[in-house]
Design an enzyme around this catalytic site. Structure first.
Site: not given
Length: 310
Positions: A182, A213
């Site tokens: 992220y 992810k």
């Protein structure tokens, strides 16, 4: 929206990273095929938020009463169709004896949202060796590990080094390594920018992750724009974060587009599953799994979720 045909993988189809020793290749292949259900895709149930978001995601308005207890996560993971359940080692150690059939991904690092810093850092809670010890001593079906990095943080170098070592150690033991990536920090203007997300996916590939992810972009035509991230990740499979709870139809449509338009290899969903009562949470797992692993259409997935209720 039609059915997307998903190929069934054989052992020889699995590209084993060169960081996996010869005597652990069979273990890696076994874990990879188990995690992906022989498809190369992953439907991950993410249950690491009890540290990340404290109790905000588990108690309050619009959240099922079931969700107040950690056991709700294990009930869902044991009864719904999933490829893996990602959570911290300590939680697995407290509940795993009653849920031995769940396929686990152990989240190595976590942090809370209480420390209001613009440049986040998240360090390891445990070592890969601790995960291996738990796997061997308990007989639990632990398939891999997960680790979060924040590209753009002034502390990214610390997390990159630790993540790289986690991946290397995981591979040495034949475990699958998944990176949560992220972009965050004072220099990151828009963490949902598709070009930046593609960069974050590429970082995970350079660290050697099996899967990464990332957040789904917020932009016009996100399914098309997200293709950049899939290309940037190369042989590292891209999994989409589920994000905040939204309407089931909208969420499942997004899942379908991520797989069938963008070319993502799966998803990692938390709140859109566990904030529901047990029955609905299981049905949501089964609907996501139907799209991701079974190649079902959106219409079929919606029927699995709603049944005769709509």
């Amino acid at each position: 929206m039609g059915i997307f045909m998903i190929k069934r993988l054989k052992k020889r189809d699995v590209k084993v990273p060169l960081t996996v020793p010869e005597d652990r290749k069979e273990e890696y292949i076994k874990n990879y095929l188990e995690l992906t259900k022989r498809t190369g895709n992953v439907m991950l149930f993410a249950g690491d938020q009890k540290i990340e978001h404290l109790n905000d995601d588990f108690f309050g308005e619009g959240i099922a009463k079931d969700d107040a207890s950690p056991e709700h996560l294990f009930n869902i993971a044991s009864k719904g169709k999933i490829c893996g359940f990602a959570t911290q080692l300590g939680l697995i150690a407290r509940y795993g004896m009653d849920y031995k059939k769940i396929p686990y991904i152990v989240k190595i690092n976590s942090k809370t949202h209480l420390v209001k810093t613009r440049d986040p850092i998240s360090r390891a809670l445990v070592h890969v060796k601790d995960v291996v010890d738990l796997k061997e001593n308990s007989g639990l079906k632990i398939l891999g590990v997960g680790y979060t990095i924040y590209p753009g943080s002034e502390y990214e170098h610390i997390m990159f080094e630790e993540a790289s070592r986690v991946i290397l150690e995981a591979h040495k033991h034949g475990l699958i390594a998944i990176i949560w990536s992220y972009p965050r920090g004072k220099n990151v203007k828009d963490e949902k920018d598709p070009h930046l997300i593609a960069g974050a996916a590429g970082v995970a590939a350079c660290l050697g992750a099996d899967f990464v992810k990332v957040n789904y972009p917020k932009c016009d035509n996100p399914a098309e724009r997200f293709k950049e991230a899939v290309l940037a990740a190369g042989r590292t499979g891209v999994l989409c974060a589920g994000g905040k709870s939204i309407e089931p139809e909208k969420f499942l449509k997004q899942i379908w587009e991520q797989i069938n338009i963008s070319g993502a290899r799966g998803n990692a969903t938390g709140r859109n599953i566990h904030q529901k009562p047990l029955d609905a949470a299981i049905r949501m797992c089964n609907a996501i799994y139907a799209i991701t692993i079974e190649g079902k259409s959106l219409e079929e997935a919606l029927k699995i979720y709603y049944g005769d209720r709509k």
